[in-house]
Write a protein that holds these residues in place. Structure first.
Motif, mmCIF file in Angstrom:
data_model
loop_
_atom_site.group_PDB
_atom_site.id
_atom_site.type_symbol
_atom_site.label_atom_id
_atom_site.label_comp_id
_atom_site.label_asym_id
_atom_site.label_seq_id
_atom_site.Cartn_x
_atom_site.Cartn_y
_atom_site.Cartn_z
ATOM 1 N N SER A 104 0.906 -1.085 -0.031
ATOM 2 C CA SER A 104 0.023 0.048 0.118
ATOM 3 C C SER A 104 0.798 1.227 0.036
ATOM 4 O O SER A 104 0.626 2.111 -0.653
ATOM 5 N N LEU A 105 1.930 1.091 1.058
ATOM 6 C CA LEU A 105 2.645 2.488 0.847
ATOM 7 C C LEU A 105 3.404 2.636 -0.578
ATOM 8 O O LEU A 105 3.531 3.793 -0.794
ATOM 9 N N LYS A 106 3.916 1.580 -1.200
ATOM 10 C CA LYS A 106 4.640 1.681 -2.456
ATOM 11 C C LYS A 106 3.791 2.329 -3.366
ATOM 12 O O LYS A 106 4.263 2.950 -4.314
ATOM 13 N N LEU A 107 2.580 2.489 -3.324
ATOM 14 C CA LEU A 107 1.711 2.950 -4.429
ATOM 15 C C LEU A 107 1.969 4.563 -4.280
ATOM 16 O O LEU A 107 1.353 5.051 -5.297
ATOM 17 N N HIS A 108 1.926 5.123 -3.062
ATOM 18 C CA HIS A 108 2.059 6.447 -3.067
ATOM 19 C C HIS A 108 3.631 6.913 -2.570
ATOM 20 O O HIS A 108 4.107 8.070 -2.881
ATOM 21 N N LEU A 109 4.547 5.947 -2.482
ATOM 22 C CA LEU A 109 5.952 6.318 -2.509
ATOM 23 C C LEU A 109 6.516 5.234 -3.201
ATOM 24 O O LEU A 109 7.340 4.145 -3.075
ATOM 25 N N PRO A 110 6.542 5.587 -4.700
ATOM 26 C CA PRO A 110 7.011 4.571 -5.748
ATOM 27 C C PRO A 110 8.580 4.034 -5.723
ATOM 28 O O PRO A 110 8.810 3.291 -6.330
ATOM 29 N N PRO B 130 6.664 12.622 -14.331
ATOM 30 C CA PRO B 130 7.092 13.174 -13.108
ATOM 31 C C PRO B 130 5.966 12.539 -12.069
ATOM 32 O O PRO B 130 6.408 12.273 -10.901
ATOM 33 N N THR B 131 4.772 12.476 -12.379
ATOM 34 C CA THR B 131 3.627 11.847 -11.387
ATOM 35 C C THR B 131 3.459 10.724 -11.107
ATOM 36 O O THR B 131 2.670 10.006 -10.648
ATOM 37 N N SER B 132 4.167 9.668 -12.006
ATOM 38 C CA SER B 132 3.992 8.244 -12.337
ATOM 39 C C SER B 132 4.277 7.725 -10.853
ATOM 40 O O SER B 132 5.158 8.115 -9.953
ATOM 41 N N ILE B 133 3.239 6.748 -10.617
ATOM 42 C CA ILE B 133 3.595 5.798 -9.194
ATOM 43 C C ILE B 133 4.060 4.216 -9.703
ATOM 44 O O ILE B 133 3.931 3.597 -8.823
ATOM 45 N N MET B 134 4.421 4.323 -10.808
ATOM 46 C CA MET B 134 5.121 2.787 -11.147
ATOM 47 C C MET B 134 6.475 2.954 -10.439
ATOM 48 O O MET B 134 7.076 3.651 -10.205
ATOM 49 N N PRO B 135 6.474 1.677 -9.911
ATOM 50 C CA PRO B 135 7.779 1.194 -9.215
ATOM 51 C C PRO B 135 8.948 1.517 -10.537
ATOM 52 O O PRO B 135 8.851 1.339 -11.483
ATOM 53 N N ASN B 136 10.130 1.922 -9.898
ATOM 54 C CA ASN B 136 11.411 1.883 -10.721
ATOM 55 C C ASN B 136 12.123 0.287 -10.671
ATOM 56 O O ASN B 136 11.894 -0.122 -9.498
#
Lengths: 535, 206, 235
Positions: A104-110, B130-136
């Motif tokens: 869940s955190l990862k979705l806003h702290l990618p 810049p607003t993407s929430i995809m993981p790197n």
């Protein structure tokens, strides 16, 4: 072709309806050979008075279920396997919900915690799902069944050693399955991620547990099978079939595999977790309140209509997708028909606890179960509405569905399991919970936390769906606008995990021998039973 | 409801009945349809990339099933025509997905055909959006002092470029991108009846 | 405890009398299923039947629509129909192909309507870099940009990919011809030869993105616009 298939769908619907009509007729005409008096079976088998029953804090209630001769239904061996299952379930709850919170955190702290593959969102989420479904809910649900079935059938658990072996294998398989997913070894289907090689072990463990349970039911000492028994017997026949068929490797491909996938995944909810939850509530609510359920014969409608309709709803996960229209529509219609069993169960359960609100206020375990039962009604109504094509266009592919899934798996099943744990463990070890305060902390953190979780994600998901359907808005907007709601979800989720920690501390303290025993007992049996059984 | 065996048998029979309608009949219909001429089997590299896609759990955020224009603007967003069952004839496991936390990817190879774009985006999605929430996915890349012969370097904006070194795609990243670029179902529709057309009465065709 | 073998006789505990008289039923109402529930069930059945009928009746139409749509797209269902529709209206094959290429390579960032993404991607519609002499946009496509660039009074500090490897001269010419004539733009067409000329002039620097708008202004002598009041991106 269209004509033939259209006819077939009508056949399926007509057969379900005919079965429903026969059922209603049979119930109305008293064809079923049982009456409201049968609802009192659970009181009679235990020689236990009706009236408020809260062994979580009241040491006088923390007694083993016994027959008329004072013999306990649960042998030390059987108590050991139950405590093992409940303890392991608690462990999976902690690990699984922690992974859920991280995801869940990862979705806003990618950019957080992405250094290696096992930490990436896609793996955390899969480990979370498998641990809470096969670890927490299934292991915990079977643990409850190991207590409930011998108790309502008034006979000791058969083959407790086999059950313990099965339990150990099942828990090892869950651990290996989660580890495999973390390492990137997965079958790749939602709800079926655990590699099929490990699923073989899981199935063996499962059979090791179900054979003793079914055998116990077969040798029951009570003529009547109480409603909880129907749900658990149904679940115990459905789940192995589902699990084995869906995990056969190599035969499914593409869109056809998707139908198998969702036939399985929805039936795991409908024909495994739901019977575990509803069945437990059918025992725990009347048992804790000390009064039978409202209308025993109505519960028949709830059970058989659930079996008839729930088994056909899975393809509503593919609305608008690449599978033939008729199968989607069939699932849509059967999803709406689910209102019938759900209303039947709701009348039975809610009438009971709502007309006994003082008990609701007095007993935290009862509150868990009653709210869980209420969430079953809510989740089912919501699920039926989400299957409507117009609603599904908005909610499909969004966080709204995630919120709904948690309403069912958490608000309903997990809350009932919490209540069940709080009720059963003291009666097994004959001691009350060591830290009453933590029970209240647990209750309030998970209730408030889940409310934040659910409301926030439902609103965010709905707005996301509307944005996605609006051709004038850039797609990125539909993702960007969810961010505050995702943060809300993490806040709610943190509270839930906090509650789980409070719960686990209590379980750990209980299993390590703390907690007040009934004054009159004053023997070391309980403590020895914990440490591994009476010699 | 006092008998053990009938309860179990009837329960199992109801599940079997449901299985016939939900699994066996649609399966028979889908599996007997021929494979569209425009659909190519995946190459070995693409299959390796697909395994990477599966193992990293891309499916939890990206669907691969564009909807019909009557239902949603998927086509206008460049996600492709509504897919039918026969578009997935080589997909094992299927990756239809249930979430659109990210966009649908069934035609990403046609929409974003640049390998360089995908590599940059996988290394750091926020370098592009810049607003993407995809993981790197830094673990799909190596950071080296300088690229060797044959290395594919990743184009990065200055603020993402590690000081004094270059970012080079590992084979996993190249396989994954090869798979993404292979996602292209823009050939003419085959077996249009093998999809959910339940929205057809909702509006005019576009 | 004692274990009695299972038999047909009831072995319930306590004072249950049920099996003494099957019809003795003191607790039960004559009809245990409440009528509102039956009414709801009836309504759901009617709704379910109607839904099955109408959905299945509509399905063949839906299948036919898909074939029609594919045919309209001339056998090549392009995934960016909005852009293509715009261009095909102009009945200009060259521009139409440019539009399709634009849909493939550019629209993801710059958007099908050329408006860019607020705060992140500069617009192409009304951009002085797009409508300057054709060398400027050609050079931008070839080398990409990595540095601040001011477009329509907003400074963008993003990155545009280097495309000289990806796109041929002809593709660049088609894309730019479309972009320079699309929306409110009305700059002239671009030919493949013009692209080749610029490409040849930049041979050594093709892999180095332009360091922002100032580098372009200096190289191509673009008339400077009135300086924006602040260097900040405006919403």
């Amino acid at each position: 072709m269209t004509f033939t298939i259209g006819t077939l769908v009508l056949v399926s619907f007509a057969v379900s309806l005919a079965a429903l009509v026969v059922l209603i007729w049979a119930i109305s005409k008293s064809q079923m050979r049982f009456t409201q008096e049968d609802a009192r079976t659970i009181f009679r088998v235990e020689q236990r008075d009706e009236g408020l029953d809260d062994p979580s804090v009241n040491a006088d209630d923390a007694t083993q279920p016994t027959d008329a001769g004072g013999h306990a239904y649960h042998s030390p061996e059987s108590r050991r396997v139950i405590l093992f299952m409940l303890g392991m379930a608690t462990l999976w709850l902690i690990v699984g919900s922690t992974f859920g919170l991280i995801a869940s955190l990862k979705l806003h702290l990618p950019d957080w915690l992405n250094g290696s593959a096992p930490l990436t969102f896609g793996r955390m989420r899969a480990m979370h799902l498998n641990l809470v479904i096969y670890g927490w809910s299934s292991v915990g649900g079977i643990g409850l069944a190991l207590w409930l079935l011998p108790t309502i059938f008034a006979t000791p658990l058969r083959f407790p050693k086999l059950a313990l072996a099965g339990g150990i294998i099942m828990n090892l398989a869950v651990a290996c399955g989660a580890a495999a997913i973390g390492m990137g070894w997965t079958d790749g289907l939602e709800w079926l991620e655990i590699p099929w090689q490990i699923d073989i072990a899981l199935a063996i463990g499962l059979f090791g547990l179900l054979i003793p349970l079914l055998n116990t039911a077969y040798h029951r000492e009570v003529h009547h099978i109480y409603v909880t028994g129907w749900y658990y017997l149904g679940a115990m026949i459905w789940f192995p079939i589902l699990f084995l068929v869906a995990n056969i490797p190599g035969i499914n491909v593409g869109a056809q595999q998707a139908t198998v996938n969702w036939w399985f995944a929805h039936n795991v909810l409908g024909l495994w977790l739901t019977p575990i939850g509803v069945g437990a509530a059918y025992y725990l609510l009347p048992r804790m309140i000390g009064k039978p359920i409202y209308s025993y014969r109505l519960s028949l409608l709830g059970f058989w209509a659930l079996a008839l309709f729930y088994s056909q709803v899975g393809i509503h996960h593919l609305i608008g997708g690449p599978v033939p229209t008729w199968v989607v529509t069939l699932s849509v219609v059967q999803s709406i028909m689910m209102f019938i069993p759900v209303i039947a169960v709701a009348i039975n359960q809610h009438t009971l606890w709502m007309s006994n609100l003082p008990a609701f206020r007095a007993s935290v375990p009862l509150r868990f179960v009653a709210i869980g039962a209420l969430m079953y009604t809510a989740a089912s109504f919501q699920g039926s509405l989400e299957a409507l094509r117009s609603v599904n266009s908005v909610t499909h592919f969004t966080h709204y569905t995630v919120a709904h899934a948690h309403l069912g798996a958490y608000g309903f099943v997990s809350l009932i399991l919490f209540g069940g744990f709080y009720y059963v463990v003291p009666r097994l070890v004959e001691r009350v919970w060591p830290m009453t305060m933590l029970i209240h902390v647990h209750f309030w953190t998970v209730v408030v936390g889940f409310a934040i979780y659910f409301v926030s994600l439902s609103i965010g998901g709905w707005l996301q769906g509307l944005a996605m359907l609006d051709p004038a808005r850039d797609w990125m907007e539909s993702m960007e606008l969810t961010k505050p709601y995702l943060i809300g979800r993490s806040i709610g989720g943190s509270l839930m995990v906090l509650g789980h920690v409070a719960f686990a501390i209590n379980v750990l303290a209980m299993l390590s021998g703390r907690g007040a025993a009934r004054v009159a007992v004053l023997d070391p049996t309980a403590a020895t039973a914990l440490a591994g059984g009476r010699k | 409801m006092n008998r053990f065996a009938p309860l179990l048998l009837l329960s199992a029979a109801i599940l079997a009945f449901a299985t016939v309608f939900l699994v066996i009949l649609p399966g028979a219909e889908i599996r007997t349809a021929d494979i569209p001429a425009g659909l190519q089997p995946y190459t070995e590299q693409e299959l390796r990339g697909r395994t990477e896609y599966v193992s990293l759990g891309c499916v939890y955020c990206h669907s691969q099933q564009p909807r019909a224009p009557e239902q949603g603007p998927d086509g206008a967003r460049g996600w492709g025509r509504p897919s039918t069952a026969s578009d997935y004839a080589y997909d094992r496991p299927h990756l239809l997905g249930t979430m659109r936390t990210g966009p649908a990817l069934l035609n990403i190879g046609a929409r974003m055909p640049s390998q360089a774009w995908h590599l940059t985006h996988l290394y750091q999605p926020r370098a592009i959006n810049p607003t993407s929430i995809m993981p790197n996915y830094p673990f799909l890349f190596d950071v080296k002092a300088q690229a060797n012969a044959g290395d594919v370097t990743v184009d990065l904006p200055p603020e993402e470029q590690p000081a004094g070194s270059v970012v080079v795609a590992r084979s996993e990243a190249l396989d994954l991108v090869a798979y993404l670029l292979s996602l292209d179902r823009t050939y003419p529709v085959a077996h249009p009846e093998l999809r959910d057309n339940g929205y057809a009465d909702k509006g005019a065709t576009q | 405890m004692t274990r009695t073998p299972k038999s047909d006789f009831p072995k319930d505990f306590g004072p249950a009398v049920r099996d003494v008289d099957e019809n003795f039923d003191p607790y039960e109402q004559s009809n245990p299923i409440p009528w509102p529930l039956l009414a709801i069930a009836g309504a759901l059945v009617i709704w379910g039947g109607a839904t099955l009928y109408f959905d299945l009746a509509a399905a063949p139409q839906g299948a036919a629509d898909q074939v029609t749509r594919t045919a309209q797209a001339n056998g090549t269902a392009t995934p960016a129909p909005t852009v293509e529709e715009l261009a095909s209206a102009k009945a200009d094959q060259f521009t139409a192909e440019g539009a399709a290429l634009f849909g493939d390579y550019c629209a993801t960032c710059h958007q099908p309507n050329g408006a860019g993404v607020r705060g992140a991607i500069p617009p192409l519609d009304g951009s002085r870099y797009v409508t300057a002499t054709s060398e400027v946009p050609i050079a931008i496509l070839l080398r990409g940009i990595a540095g601040p660039i001011e477009v329509k009074d907003v400074v963008y500090d993003g990155r545009m990919p280097t495309l000289h490897d990806t796109l041929s001269n002809d593709q660049i010419a088609r894309i730019l011809t479309y972009v320079r004539g699309a929306w409110s733009n009305s700059a002239g067409a671009v030919t493949s030869d013009q692209v080749q000329t610029v490409r040849a002039g930049l041979t050594d620097t093709l892999n180095q993105p332009w360091q922002g708008g100032s580098a372009l202004e200096a190289t191509f002598d673009i008339p400077s616009t009135p300086a924006s009041p602040t260097a900040e991106a405006k919403p």
